[in-house]
Enzyme design. Structure first.
Site, PDB file in Angstrom:
ATOM      1  N   SER A   1      64.972   1.148 -28.073  1.00 31.42           N
ATOM      2  CA  SER A   1      64.853   0.627 -26.698  1.00 31.42           C
ATOM      3  C   SER A   1      66.090   0.908 -25.855  1.00 31.42           C
ATOM      4  CB  SER A   1      64.640  -0.884 -26.784  1.00 31.42           C
ATOM      5  OG  SER A   1      64.850  -1.483 -25.543  1.00 31.42           O
TER       6      SER A   1
ATOM      7  N   GLU B   1      67.274  -1.156 -24.053  1.00 31.29           N
ATOM      8  CA  GLU B   1      68.066  -2.393 -24.069  1.00 31.29           C
ATOM      9  C   GLU B   1      69.312  -2.234 -24.937  1.00 31.29           C
ATOM     10  OE1 GLU B   1      67.736  -5.495 -22.506  1.00 31.29           O
ATOM     11  OE2 GLU B   1      66.233  -4.508 -21.266  1.00 31.29           O
TER      12      GLU B   1
ATOM     13  N   TYR C   1      67.705  -9.455 -28.768  1.00 27.11           N
ATOM     14  CA  TYR C   1      66.731  -8.358 -28.898  1.00 27.11           C
ATOM     15  C   TYR C   1      67.457  -7.013 -28.939  1.00 27.11           C
ATOM     16  CZ  TYR C   1      63.198  -4.942 -27.366  1.00 27.11           C
ATOM     17  OH  TYR C   1      62.389  -3.844 -27.266  1.00 27.11           O
TER      18      TYR C   1
HETATM   19  P1  NDP Z   1      54.115  -5.882 -27.478  1.00 26.78           P
HETATM   20  O1  NDP Z   1      54.889  -7.154 -27.444  1.00 26.78           O
HETATM   21  O2  NDP Z   1      52.963  -5.709 -26.553  1.00 26.78           O
HETATM   22  O3  NDP Z   1      53.554  -5.671 -28.975  1.00 26.78           O
HETATM   23  C1  NDP Z   1      54.309  -6.073 -30.078  1.00 26.78           C
HETATM   24  C2  NDP Z   1      53.432  -5.968 -31.309  1.00 26.78           C
HETATM   25  O4  NDP Z   1      54.179  -6.388 -32.459  1.00 26.78           O
HETATM   26  C3  NDP Z   1      52.162  -6.842 -31.272  1.00 26.78           C
HETATM   27  O5  NDP Z   1      51.096  -6.124 -31.830  1.00 26.78           O
HETATM   28  C4  NDP Z   1      52.543  -8.001 -32.188  1.00 26.78           C
HETATM   29  O6  NDP Z   1      51.441  -8.617 -32.793  1.00 26.78           O
HETATM   30  C5  NDP Z   1      53.359  -7.270 -33.230  1.00 26.78           C
HETATM   31  N1  NDP Z   1      54.197  -8.159 -34.035  1.00 26.78           N
HETATM   32  C6  NDP Z   1      55.052  -9.104 -33.581  1.00 26.78           C
HETATM   33  N2  NDP Z   1      55.638  -9.720 -34.620  1.00 26.78           N
HETATM   34  C7  NDP Z   1      55.138  -9.161 -35.745  1.00 26.78           C
HETATM   35  C8  NDP Z   1      55.350  -9.384 -37.121  1.00 26.78           C
HETATM   36  N3  NDP Z   1      56.198 -10.315 -37.566  1.00 26.78           N
HETATM   37  N4  NDP Z   1      54.680  -8.613 -38.005  1.00 26.78           N
HETATM   38  C9  NDP Z   1      53.794  -7.677 -37.597  1.00 26.78           C
HETATM   39  N5  NDP Z   1      53.547  -7.439 -36.280  1.00 26.78           N
HETATM   40  C10 NDP Z   1      54.211  -8.171 -35.375  1.00 26.78           C
HETATM   41  O7  NDP Z   1      55.167  -4.695 -27.306  1.00 26.78           O
HETATM   42  P2  NDP Z   1      54.986  -3.253 -26.623  1.00 26.78           P
HETATM   43  O8  NDP Z   1      53.699  -2.690 -27.027  1.00 26.78           O
HETATM   44  O9  NDP Z   1      55.357  -3.344 -25.197  1.00 26.78           O
HETATM   45  O10 NDP Z   1      56.167  -2.451 -27.308  1.00 26.78           O
HETATM   46  C11 NDP Z   1      55.990  -1.757 -28.540  1.00 26.78           C
HETATM   47  C12 NDP Z   1      57.339  -1.576 -29.202  1.00 26.78           C
HETATM   48  O11 NDP Z   1      58.189  -0.804 -28.364  1.00 26.78           O
HETATM   49  C13 NDP Z   1      58.089  -2.871 -29.496  1.00 26.78           C
HETATM   50  O12 NDP Z   1      58.813  -2.677 -30.684  1.00 26.78           O
HETATM   51  C14 NDP Z   1      59.042  -2.991 -28.323  1.00 26.78           C
HETATM   52  O13 NDP Z   1      60.164  -3.766 -28.655  1.00 26.78           O
HETATM   53  C15 NDP Z   1      59.392  -1.522 -28.109  1.00 26.78           C
HETATM   54  N6  NDP Z   1      59.801  -1.160 -26.766  1.00 26.78           N
HETATM   55  C16 NDP Z   1      58.975  -1.459 -25.720  1.00 26.78           C
HETATM   56  C17 NDP Z   1      59.325  -1.094 -24.448  1.00 26.78           C
HETATM   57  C18 NDP Z   1      58.434  -1.403 -23.294  1.00 26.78           C
HETATM   58  O14 NDP Z   1      58.889  -1.256 -22.159  1.00 26.78           O
HETATM   59  N7  NDP Z   1      57.196  -1.781 -23.514  1.00 26.78           N
HETATM   60  C19 NDP Z   1      60.584  -0.355 -24.170  1.00 26.78           C
HETATM   61  C20 NDP Z   1      61.312  -0.007 -25.372  1.00 26.78           C
HETATM   62  C21 NDP Z   1      60.932  -0.417 -26.607  1.00 26.78           C
HETATM   63  P3  NDP Z   1      50.670  -9.866 -32.102  1.00 26.78           P
HETATM   64  O15 NDP Z   1      49.654  -9.253 -31.189  1.00 26.78           O
HETATM   65  O16 NDP Z   1      50.084 -10.551 -33.261  1.00 26.78           O
HETATM   66  O17 NDP Z   1      51.686 -10.673 -31.373  1.00 26.78           O
HETATM   67  P1  GDP Z   2      63.402  -6.289 -20.062  1.00 25.96           P
HETATM   68  O1  GDP Z   2      64.054  -5.185 -19.288  1.00 25.96           O
HETATM   69  O2  GDP Z   2      62.904  -5.861 -21.407  1.00 25.96           O
HETATM   70  O3  GDP Z   2      64.204  -7.526 -20.136  1.00 25.96           O
HETATM   71  O4  GDP Z   2      62.020  -6.581 -19.268  1.00 25.96           O
HETATM   72  P2  GDP Z   2      61.561  -7.822 -18.374  1.00 25.96           P
HETATM   73  O5  GDP Z   2      60.346  -7.388 -17.653  1.00 25.96           O
HETATM   74  O6  GDP Z   2      61.455  -9.071 -19.187  1.00 25.96           O
HETATM   75  O7  GDP Z   2      62.753  -8.029 -17.346  1.00 25.96           O
HETATM   76  C1  GDP Z   2      63.185  -7.011 -16.465  1.00 25.96           C
HETATM   77  C2  GDP Z   2      64.201  -7.588 -15.487  1.00 25.96           C
HETATM   78  O8  GDP Z   2      63.533  -8.513 -14.608  1.00 25.96           O
HETATM   79  C3  GDP Z   2      65.329  -8.383 -16.150  1.00 25.96           C
HETATM   80  O9  GDP Z   2      66.544  -8.069 -15.523  1.00 25.96           O
HETATM   81  C4  GDP Z   2      64.956  -9.831 -15.866  1.00 25.96           C
HETATM   82  O10 GDP Z   2      66.059 -10.714 -15.814  1.00 25.96           O
HETATM   83  C5  GDP Z   2      64.336  -9.682 -14.488  1.00 25.96           C
HETATM   84  N1  GDP Z   2      63.486 -10.817 -14.106  1.00 25.96           N
HETATM   85  C6  GDP Z   2      63.567 -11.517 -12.938  1.00 25.96           C
HETATM   86  N2  GDP Z   2      62.691 -12.518 -12.937  1.00 25.96           N
HETATM   87  C7  GDP Z   2      62.021 -12.469 -14.113  1.00 25.96           C
HETATM   88  C8  GDP Z   2      60.967 -13.252 -14.664  1.00 25.96           C
HETATM   89  O11 GDP Z   2      60.481 -14.202 -14.082  1.00 25.96           O
HETATM   90  N3  GDP Z   2      60.505 -12.860 -15.891  1.00 25.96           N
HETATM   91  C9  GDP Z   2      61.037 -11.786 -16.565  1.00 25.96           C
HETATM   92  N4  GDP Z   2      60.534 -11.447 -17.750  1.00 25.96           N
HETATM   93  N5  GDP Z   2      62.049 -11.048 -16.064  1.00 25.96           N
HETATM   94  C10 GDP Z   2      62.533 -11.384 -14.850  1.00 25.96           C
END
Ligand code: NDP
Ligand code: GDP
Length: 332
Positions: free
Chosen positions: A129, A131, A153
């Site tokens: 990520s 992040e 995270y």
């Molecule tokens: P989501 O939160 O939508 O999906 C996370 C998935 O992980 C869900 O299917 C969840 O299952 C599963 N999960 C959580 N805990 C466990 C566990 N203990 N064991 C098995 N499965 C588990 O995330 P995204 O699809 O947005 O992201 C996919 C990946 O990419 C993540 O690792 C995220 O951190 C990373 N990432 C995402 C970005 C983004 O902008 N979307 C950017 C960079 C990295 P359940 O449905 O049961 O909760």
């Molecule tokens: P992140 O980049 O993975 O932390 O994705 P988020 O969508 O959670 O947050 C993106 C940015 O939006 C961060 O800087 C947050 O602090 C800002 N932000 C402002 N208001 C909110 C809110 O109400 N919810 C979330 N999730 N983020 C917020």
């Protein structure tokens, strides 16, 4: 998409999430046999893959539980493993730092160990990520930029990133990190700011809500469109050698701009009366800005992000309007 990958087996952890569901769709279109790791929940959470349930094989498992990962690898015998499972929300990671470390950090090592024992010829994708860049050392960020994570995270993802590099270097495994910047879609969880805004604006437009409560509006993110980013994940595993790649649009927008564009899209020019600042949504430490440079992915994998923020805002708001009006059965 061609079908030259007919019959290839892929295991996707996190298949019920945003990225996992799009990735499963694309792998099926390419002819893969798709296995998904799903953890047990009291109320099943398969809405993102409801339309795929007759075409994927779901396996019980949890990143907390090494034995379940071993069983899943034996059952699926994957050629490709996509590790997308994580506690993926930065905000919650401050309240649940240990769970985040367990799943998002150590969980990756459990899966790498299972791969080493059961599927050492497989290719492994780790969902790293942006992040990890946190308090950015320079802009834009690419594969050579130093990390300075700003949340539990980010710390857990950084640990997992280095574990992947270490397994590649120590054991010669095909393990690659995709350092992806924020990517969004109608399937994004509603706690993330983009979806919170698109859902909130749609509710206000339809008279279902009067306020949208947000935290910091001044932070900037490089937001792309999730289906394009899962295509990058697949390309990363088709590369001749394992390596780490940034995925990003190269453009940065503030949360405030996202809010403004979303309200404007539904015909509301002055958004300020509808938005309230709420300290509950602020974080102990912020990532002020992220902006990626995906030159390496373009040069080596032919990948480029096409959907930019103005289009992304429209498609997300339109989808939430349709969901709330009952005219769409599920997120597109
Ligand atoms: P989501 O939160 O939508 O999906 C996370 C998935 O992980 C869900 O299917 C969840 O299952 C599963 N999960 C959580 N805990 C466990 C566990 N203990 N064991 C098995 N499965 C588990 O995330 P995204 O699809 O947005 O992201 C996919 C990946 O990419 C993540 O690792 C995220 O951190 C990373 N990432 C995402 C970005 C983004 O902008 N979307 C950017 C960079 C990295 P359940 O449905 O049961 O909760
Ligand atoms: P992140 O980049 O993975 O932390 O994705 P988020 O969508 O959670 O947050 C993106 C940015 O939006 C961060 O800087 C947050 O602090 C800002 N932000 C402002 N208001 C909110 C809110 O109400 N919810 C979330 N999730 N983020 C917020």
């Amino acid at each position: 998409m061609g079908t030259s990958f007919e019959g290839r087996r892929a295991l996707v952890t996190g298949i019920t999430g945003q990225d996992g569901s799009y990735l499963a769709e694309q792998l099926l279109e390419r002819g893969y046999r798709v296995y998904g790791l799903v953890r047990r929940l009291s109320t099943p959470n398969t809405q993102n893959i409801a339309h795929l349930l007759d075409r994927v094989v779901l396996l019980d498992g949890d990143l907390h539980d090494a034995a379940s990962l071993d069983t899943a690898l034996r059952a699926s015998e994957p050629e490709e493993i996509y590790n997308l499972a994580a506690q993926s929300f930065v905000g919650v990671s401050f309240n649940q730092p240990v769970v985040t470390g367990e799943v998002t950090g150590l969980g990756v090592v459990r899966l790498l160990e299972a791969m080493r024992a059961r599927a050492d010829k497989a290719r492994f994708y780790q969902a790293a990520s942006s992040e990890m860049f946190g308090k950015v050392k320079r802009s834009p960020q690419d594969e050579t930029t130093e990390f300075h994570p700003r949340s539990p995270y980010g710390v857990a993802k950084t640990y997992a990133y280095w574990a992947c590099v270490n397994y590649r270097e120590s054991y010669g495994l095909f393990v690659s990190n995709g350092i992806l910047f924020n990517h969004e879609s109608p399937r994004r969880g509603r706690e993330f700011v983009t979806r919170k805004i698109s859902d909130g604006v749609a509710r206000i437009k339809l008279g279902l809500a009067s306020k949208l409560k947000l935290g910091t509006l001044t932070t900037h993110r490089d937001w792309g469109y999730a289906p394009e980013y899962v295509d990058l994940m697949w390309r990363i595993l088709q590369a001749p050698v394992p390596s780490d790649f940034v995925g990003a649009t190269g453009e940065m927008h503030s949360v405030e701009e996202f809010v403004e564009l979303a309200f404007r899209h539904v015909g509301i020019e002055d958004w300020r009366p509808y938005v309230e600042e709420d300290p509950r949504f602020k974080r102990p430490a912020e990532v002020d800005l992220l902006c990626g440079d995906a030159k390496k992915a373009k040069l080596e994998l032919g990948w480029e992000a096409k959907v930019k923020v103005p289009e992304l805002v429209k498609l997300m708001v339109d989808n939430d309007l349709a969901l709330l009006r009952g005219s769409a059965p599920r997120a597109a």
